[in-house]
Design a protein around this motif. Structure first.
Motif, PDB file in Angstrom:
ATOM      1  N   ALA A 160       0.757  -1.157   0.073  1.00 45.58           N
ATOM      2  CA  ALA A 160       0.118  -0.012  -0.245  1.00 45.58           C
ATOM      3  C   ALA A 160       0.883   1.285   0.008  1.00 45.58           C
ATOM      4  CB  ALA A 160      -1.001  -0.062   1.280  1.00 45.58           C
ATOM      5  N   SER A 161       1.799   1.201  -0.893  1.00 41.44           N
ATOM      6  CA  SER A 161       2.841   2.546  -0.948  1.00 41.44           C
ATOM      7  C   SER A 161       3.659   2.828   0.428  1.00 41.44           C
ATOM      8  CB  SER A 161       2.181   3.443  -1.751  1.00 41.44           C
ATOM      9  OG  SER A 161       1.998   2.940  -3.066  1.00 41.44           O
ATOM     10  N   ARG A 162       3.130   2.266   1.545  1.00 34.12           N
ATOM     11  CA  ARG A 162       3.935   2.217   2.774  1.00 34.12           C
ATOM     12  C   ARG A 162       3.099   3.426   3.605  1.00 34.12           C
ATOM     13  NH1 ARG A 162       8.215  -1.054   2.645  1.00 34.12           N
ATOM     14  NH2 ARG A 162       9.466  -0.967   0.988  1.00 34.12           N
ATOM     15  N   ARG A 163       1.839   3.718   3.309  1.00 35.69           N
ATOM     16  CA  ARG A 163       1.336   5.059   3.897  1.00 35.69           C
ATOM     17  C   ARG A 163       0.170   4.275   4.556  1.00 35.69           C
ATOM     18  NH1 ARG A 163       2.370   7.048  -1.320  1.00 35.69           N
ATOM     19  NH2 ARG A 163       0.148   6.767  -2.107  1.00 35.69           N
ATOM     20  N   VAL A 164       0.018   3.328   5.092  1.00 36.67           N
ATOM     21  CA  VAL A 164      -1.097   2.811   5.979  1.00 36.67           C
ATOM     22  C   VAL A 164      -1.370   3.566   7.315  1.00 36.67           C
ATOM     23  CG1 VAL A 164      -2.633   1.015   7.000  1.00 36.67           C
ATOM     24  CG2 VAL A 164      -1.262   0.758   4.840  1.00 36.67           C
ATOM     25  N   ASN A 165      -2.268   4.190   7.801  1.00 41.77           N
ATOM     26  CA  ASN A 165      -2.615   4.797   9.009  1.00 41.77           C
ATOM     27  C   ASN A 165      -2.391   3.728  10.046  1.00 41.77           C
ATOM     28  OD1 ASN A 165      -4.294   5.103  11.477  1.00 41.77           O
ATOM     29  ND2 ASN A 165      -4.381   7.346  10.578  1.00 41.77           N
ATOM     30  N   PRO A 166      -1.451   4.076  11.140  1.00 41.47           N
ATOM     31  CA  PRO A 166      -1.012   3.084  12.308  1.00 41.47           C
ATOM     32  C   PRO A 166      -2.319   2.683  13.034  1.00 41.47           C
ATOM     33  CG  PRO A 166       0.378   5.198  12.397  1.00 41.47           C
ATOM     34  CD  PRO A 166      -0.563   5.383  11.409  1.00 41.47           C
ATOM     35  N   ASN A 167      -3.407   3.063  13.218  1.00 41.58           N
ATOM     36  CA  ASN A 167      -4.278   2.747  13.829  1.00 41.58           C
ATOM     37  C   ASN A 167      -5.311   1.788  12.801  1.00 41.58           C
ATOM     38  OD1 ASN A 167      -4.201   4.179  16.085  1.00 41.58           O
ATOM     39  ND2 ASN A 167      -5.449   5.961  15.182  1.00 41.58           N
ATOM     40  N   TRP A 168      -5.419   2.161  11.654  1.00 43.88           N
ATOM     41  CA  TRP A 168      -6.067   1.226  10.692  1.00 43.88           C
ATOM     42  C   TRP A 168      -5.220   0.053  10.750  1.00 43.88           C
ATOM     43  CZ3 TRP A 168     -10.600   0.840   8.795  1.00 43.88           C
ATOM     44  CH2 TRP A 168     -11.358   1.866   8.525  1.00 43.88           C
ATOM     45  N   ASN A 169      -3.740  -0.013  10.695  1.00 49.70           N
ATOM     46  CA  ASN A 169      -2.914  -1.085  10.361  1.00 49.70           C
ATOM     47  C   ASN A 169      -2.989  -2.051  11.534  1.00 49.70           C
ATOM     48  OD1 ASN A 169      -0.981  -2.241   8.770  1.00 49.70           O
ATOM     49  ND2 ASN A 169       0.726  -1.230   9.115  1.00 49.70           N
ATOM     50  N   ALA A 170      -2.990  -1.301  12.747  1.00 50.28           N
ATOM     51  CA  ALA A 170      -3.005  -2.263  13.919  1.00 50.28           C
ATOM     52  C   ALA A 170      -4.510  -2.975  13.899  1.00 50.28           C
ATOM     53  CB  ALA A 170      -2.912  -1.591  15.223  1.00 50.28           C
ATOM     54  N   THR A 171      -5.443  -2.637  13.639  1.00 51.53           N
ATOM     55  CA  THR A 171      -6.896  -3.041  13.905  1.00 51.53           C
ATOM     56  C   THR A 171      -6.689  -4.131  12.589  1.00 51.53           C
ATOM     57  OG1 THR A 171      -7.745  -1.195  14.350  1.00 51.53           O
ATOM     58  CG2 THR A 171      -9.161  -2.639  13.578  1.00 51.53           C
ATOM     59  N   ALA A 172      -6.179  -3.922  11.277  1.00 46.48           N
ATOM     60  CA  ALA A 172      -6.145  -4.684  10.078  1.00 46.48           C
ATOM     61  C   ALA A 172      -5.238  -6.148  10.518  1.00 46.48           C
ATOM     62  CB  ALA A 172      -5.831  -4.044   9.126  1.00 46.48           C
ATOM     63  N   ILE A 173      -4.216  -5.575  11.110  1.00 42.26           N
ATOM     64  CA  ILE A 173      -3.371  -6.755  11.337  1.00 42.26           C
ATOM     65  C   ILE A 173      -4.055  -7.839  12.418  1.00 42.26           C
ATOM     66  CG2 ILE A 173      -1.229  -7.533  12.641  1.00 42.26           C
ATOM     67  CD1 ILE A 173       0.100  -4.943  11.585  1.00 42.26           C
ATOM     68  N   ALA A 174      -4.709  -7.029  13.537  1.00 35.80           N
ATOM     69  CA  ALA A 174      -5.481  -8.147  14.395  1.00 35.80           C
ATOM     70  C   ALA A 174      -6.633  -8.971  13.696  1.00 35.80           C
ATOM     71  CB  ALA A 174      -5.966  -7.308  15.570  1.00 35.80           C
ATOM     72  N   GLY A 175      -7.284  -8.179  12.704  1.00 34.55           N
ATOM     73  CA  GLY A 175      -8.300  -8.844  12.069  1.00 34.55           C
ATOM     74  C   GLY A 175      -7.656  -9.877  10.979  1.00 34.55           C
ATOM     75  N   GLU A 176      -6.499  -9.817  10.671  1.00 34.65           N
ATOM     76  CA  GLU A 176      -5.841 -10.886   9.964  1.00 34.65           C
ATOM     77  C   GLU A 176      -5.191 -11.860  10.581  1.00 34.65           C
ATOM     78  OE1 GLU A 176      -2.489 -10.417   6.458  1.00 34.65           O
ATOM     79  OE2 GLU A 176      -1.894  -9.700   8.433  1.00 34.65           O
ATOM     80  N   TYR A 177      -4.755 -11.674  11.715  1.00 40.10           N
ATOM     81  CA  TYR A 177      -4.156 -12.795  12.718  1.00 40.10           C
ATOM     82  C   TYR A 177      -5.007 -13.593  13.336  1.00 40.10           C
ATOM     83  CZ  TYR A 177      -0.480 -14.478  15.788  1.00 40.10           C
ATOM     84  OH  TYR A 177       0.379 -15.364  16.519  1.00 40.10           O
ATOM     85  N   LEU A 178      -6.323 -13.024  13.417  1.00 40.48           N
ATOM     86  CA  LEU A 178      -7.299 -13.846  14.333  1.00 40.48           C
ATOM     87  C   LEU A 178      -8.181 -14.823  13.135  1.00 40.48           C
ATOM     88  CD1 LEU A 178      -8.674 -11.314  16.555  1.00 40.48           C
ATOM     89  CD2 LEU A 178      -7.283 -13.218  17.301  1.00 40.48           C
ATOM     90  N   SER A 179      -7.566 -16.192  13.133  1.00 37.91           N
ATOM     91  CA  SER A 179      -8.128 -16.843  12.219  1.00 37.91           C
ATOM     92  C   SER A 179      -8.823 -17.945  12.631  1.00 37.91           C
ATOM     93  CB  SER A 179      -6.719 -17.612  11.644  1.00 37.91           C
ATOM     94  OG  SER A 179      -6.293 -18.675  12.535  1.00 37.91           O
ATOM     95  N   ALA A 180      -9.154 -18.777  11.704  1.00 39.81           N
ATOM     96  CA  ALA A 180     -10.202 -19.969  12.217  1.00 39.81           C
ATOM     97  C   ALA A 180      -9.774 -20.452  13.488  1.00 39.81           C
ATOM     98  CB  ALA A 180     -10.494 -20.990  11.009  1.00 39.81           C
ATOM     99  N   ALA A 181      -8.243 -20.708  13.587  1.00 43.67           N
ATOM    100  CA  ALA A 181      -8.125 -21.620  14.785  1.00 43.67           C
ATOM    101  C   ALA A 181      -8.185 -20.495  15.936  1.00 43.67           C
ATOM    102  CB  ALA A 181      -6.409 -21.478  14.594  1.00 43.67           C
ATOM    103  N   SER A 182      -8.380 -19.250  16.020  1.00 46.90           N
ATOM    104  CA  SER A 182      -8.625 -18.376  17.195  1.00 46.90           C
ATOM    105  C   SER A 182     -10.104 -18.486  17.433  1.00 46.90           C
ATOM    106  CB  SER A 182      -8.255 -17.148  16.948  1.00 46.90           C
ATOM    107  OG  SER A 182      -6.783 -17.052  16.925  1.00 46.90           O
ATOM    108  N   VAL A 183     -11.108 -18.558  16.214  1.00 47.81           N
ATOM    109  CA  VAL A 183     -12.308 -18.324  16.585  1.00 47.81           C
ATOM    110  C   VAL A 183     -13.049 -19.540  16.649  1.00 47.81           C
ATOM    111  CG1 VAL A 183     -14.679 -17.540  15.446  1.00 47.81           C
ATOM    112  CG2 VAL A 183     -12.533 -16.148  15.197  1.00 47.81           C
ATOM    113  N   LEU A 184     -12.682 -20.654  16.155  1.00 43.69           N
ATOM    114  CA  LEU A 184     -13.381 -21.883  16.172  1.00 43.69           C
ATOM    115  C   LEU A 184     -12.357 -23.163  16.768  1.00 43.69           C
ATOM    116  CD1 LEU A 184     -15.185 -22.282  12.634  1.00 43.69           C
ATOM    117  CD2 LEU A 184     -16.014 -21.541  14.837  1.00 43.69           C
TER     118      LEU A 184
END
Length: 550
Positions: free
Chosen positions: A34-58
Motif C-alpha cells: 500500500a505504498s507504505r502509507r497505511v494509518n497506524p490505527n487502521w494497520n493495527a486493527t487490520a493486523i489483528a483482524g488478519e491474525y485472528l484466524s479460524a484457529a482463534s475463533v473456532l
C-alpha cells in the motif's frame, strides 16, 4: 436462514470494501505494501483482524472442549508471538526496505537463488495456513445452511480472491479492519449473553457436579465415522428405527452411519484416546494429548511464538508502515487487540463442555462456537446468536485468507517470477484455487492441528533466518540456505507424518506431532554452524548496521 443472510451481508460488505481499494493498486508497491502509507490505527486493527484466524475463533474453543484447559496456552502463544515481533523483528524489517521475506533474504545476503528458495518456503507455509481457513468456512456454512461442505469452501475462495485480486494491500487493510470489528462484536456479544443464560440454566444446575459427563437433555447422536467409545454405566438408547437398544458399561464400537438417541441424564460416551470431560487430565493446565504434557506444552509455545516471527503475511504487514518507529507502535497496538479478543473463545469451549459434550463424540468440536447458542437458548434469540457467531467466524476466515493470499501471490509472482501487477492478480487466483482443492479432503482434520503445522514450519525456517539475519552479521549464504532446507524438511515431514501416516511404535508420537522443540533449535544450529564454514561478505556489516540505524 438468518445465519445465511448475516453471512451474506458480511460477504457483500467485504467485496464492496475490497472494490474501494481498486483505484490505489497501480504498482507492485501499491499492491503489496500500500505504498507504505497505511494509518497506524487502521494497520493495527487490520493486523489483528488478519491474525485472528479460524484457529482463534473456532479451533481454540473446539480444542478446549476436546482436550481440556491446557489448550488455553494456544492463546498465550498467539499473543506472545507479537511481543517477540516487537522486540526482535518489526523495526529492523521495516528499515530493510523489502516488500517480502524473500526480498529481505536477497537484501541481507545478496543472492537471488536464496530469494527463490524463500519463495518456495512461503508457498508451503501459506498453503498450510490457507487450508484450515477454507475448511472452517466450509464447516460453518454447511452447518448453518445445510449445503454440502464444498460449497462454503468454494464460496470463501471466490470472495477472498476476488476482493484481493482487484485491490491488493490497501483493499486488504480496509477489509481486515472491518473483519476485526465484526469478529470482536459478533463473538463477544453472544459469549457474554451465553454466560448469563447458562448461569441461570436449570438443566446445568440439575447436573451439577457432573457437568459435561451427562447429557442435559435428550440428544441424538449420528456417527459420521466409525467410533470406539466407553460408557461408565449401562444406558438404554433409541436407534434410527425407534427400537430401544441396551448398551452395557464398557467399550463399544459404533459403525459409520449409526444413530442413537441418548435420554436426558445419560452418560456422555467417552471416545477412545481422549481425556474424560472434566477429569483430572482434562483439567490439568498443560497440553496433554500424547502423554508428555510438559514437552508438548513447551513445543507448542515455541512453535506459536517463534512461528509468529516467521509468518510471511505478518512480516509483510510491517512494511506498510511509514517508519520503523511506527511499525513497532503498530505491533504494540496489535498485542492489546489480541488480548481483548482472546477473552471470549474460551467461554465457548468451557460452556460447550456443559451443554454440547456430544460434539467430542461426533468429532465436531470445531463447530462448538456455532452450535452452542441454539443449544443454550432454543428459539429466536438462540438463532440470532448463532447467526452472529457464524458471521464472525466467516469474518475470521475471510480476513486471514486475504493476508495469506497476498503473501502467497508475492511468493509466486514477485519473488519467484518477478511479475507485474497483472501477474500478482493472477497469482492470487491460482493460490486460491490450489488452497480450495487442498481444503476439500481436510474436513476431518482439526483446524488448530493444521494451523500449528504452518506455525511450526515458519518457526523452523523464517524465524532463524530473520533473527540471525538481523542480529548476527556472521550469517552467510550457505548457512541460511542449509538452515532453511533442514527446517522446512524436518518440520513439514514430521507433522505430515503424524497426520497422514501411522507413527512407528518405537518412536514417541509427540516428537512428530509437536516437533518444534527440536526442529527450531536444529534450524538455528544448522545456520550457525554452516555459516562458520564460510566468511561473510565485506558488505555484511553495513547491511546489518542499516537495519539498526535510526
Amino acid at each position: 436462514m438468518i445465519s445465511v443472510l448475516t453471512i451474506g451481508l458480511v460477504l457483500v460488505t467485504s467485496l464492496a470494501i475490497g472494490l474501494y481499494g481498486v483505484r490505489a493498486a497501480r504498482s507492485a508497491s501499491d499492491f503489496l505494501v500500500a505504498s507504505r502509507r497505511v494509518n497506524p490505527n487502521w494497520n493495527a486493527t487490520a493486523i489483528a483482524g488478519e491474525y485472528l484466524s479460524a484457529a482463534s475463533v473456532l479451533g481454540l474453543a473446539g480444542l478446549l472442549l476436546k482436550n481440556g484447559l491446557g489448550t488455553m496456552w494456544y492463546a498465550v502463544g498467539f499473543t506472545a508471538g507479537y511481543v517477540a515481533v516487537v522486540a526482535l523483528v518489526a523495526g529492523p524489517m521495516r528499515r530493510s526496505g523489502a516488500y517480502t521475506v524473500p526480498d529481505f533474504a536477497e537484501y541481507r545476503l545478496g543472492a537471488p537463488p536464496l530469494r527463490k528458495l524463500c519463495g518456495c518456503v512461503v508457498l508451503v507455509i501459506m498453503l498450510l495456513y490457507l487450508v484450515p481457513q477454507f475448511k472452517g468456512a466450509g464447516v460453518v456454512f454447511a452447518l448453518v445452511s445445510g449445503t454440502p461442505y464444498w460449497v462454503g469452501v468454494v464460496l470463501a475462495g471466490l470472495v477472498v480472491s476476488g476482493s484481493i485480486a482487484v485491490g491488493g494491500m490497501r483493499s486488504a487493510t480496509y477489509v481486515q479492519a472491518f473483519h476485526y470489528v465484526v469478529k470482536l462484536g459478533f463473538i463477544a456479544v453472544p459469549a457474554v449473553y451465553l454466560v448469563v443464560v447458562a448461569g441461570a440454566d436449570t438443566r446445568s444446575e440439575a447436573l451439577h457436579p457432573e457437568w459435561g459427563t451427562r447429557f442435559p437433555e435428550s440428544t441424538g447422536v449420528e456417527f459420521s465415522v466409525g467410533t470406539r467409545f466407553d460408557l461408565d454405566r449401562p444406558v438404554t438408547v433409541t436407534d434410527s428405527s425407534g427400537a430401544e437398544v441396551r448398551l452395557a458399561a464398557g467399550e463399544h464400537t459404533a459403525e459409520e452411519g449409526t444413530e442413537y438417541v441418548f435420554p436426558a441424564g445419560a452418560p456422555v460416551p467417552h471416545p477412545a484416546g481422549l481425556p474424560d470431560l472434566g477429569g483430572e487430565r482434562w483439567s490439568t493446565p498443560l497440553l496433554d494429548t500424547g502423554g508428555h504434557p510438559v514437552f508438548e506444552t513447551w513445543s507448542t509455545l515455541l512453535a506459536i511464538t517463534f512461528g509468529c516471527m516467521g509468518l510471511p503475511h505478518v512480516i509483510m504487514r510491517f512494511h506498510t508502515s511509514p517508519s520503523a518507529r511506527v511499525a513497532r507502535r503498530v505491533a504494540v497496538g496489535v498485542i492489546a487487540l489480541l488480548g481483548l479478543f482472546y477473552l471470549f473463545p474460551t467461554v465457548y469451549g468451557l460452556l460447550g463442555r456443559v451443554l454440547t459434550p456430544q460434539l467430542v463424540l461426533l468429532r465436531g468440536t470445531d463447530t462448538v462456537a456455532v452450535v452452542l447458542p441454539a443449544q443454550a437458548e432454543p428459539g429466536a434469540v438462540g438463532t440470532l446468536m448463532t447467526a452472529l457467531v457464524a458471521a464472525g467466524a466467516f469474518g475470521a476466515f475471510l480476513s486471514t485468507s486475504s493476508g495469506l493470499l497476498l503473501a502467497l501471490a508475492g511468493g509466486l509472482s514477485h519473488d519467484l517470477f518477478q511479475g507485474s501487477v497483472p501477474r500478482l492478480r493472477l497469482a492470487v487466483a491460482v493460490g486460491a484455487c490450489v488452497a480450495v482443492v487442498l481444503a476439500l479432503p481436510a474436513q476431518r482434520i482439526d483446524i488448530n492441528v493444521l494451523v500449528l503445522w504452518a506455525f511450526t514450519v515458519a518457526a523452523s525456517t523464517f524465524c532463524p533466518l530473520l533473527v540471525l539475519g538481523i542480529w548476527w552479521r556472521g550469517l552467510t549464504l550457505p548457512g541460511a540456505a542449509a538452515g532453511l532446507v533442514v527446517g522446512a524438511v524436518t518440520a513439514t515431514g514430521a507433522v505430515g507424518w503424524s497426520i497422514l501416516a501411522e507413527v512407528p511404535t518405537w518412536l514417541p508420537g509427540v516428537l512428530l506431532a509437536q516437533p518444534a522443540a527440536w526442529t527450531v533449535p536444529l534450524a538455528f544450529a544448522t545456520m550457525a554452524v554452516c555459516s562458520r564454514l564460510a566468511r561473510p561478505p565485506e558488505w555484511a556489516e553495513h547491511a546489518v548496521l542499516r537495519l539498526h540505524s535510526p
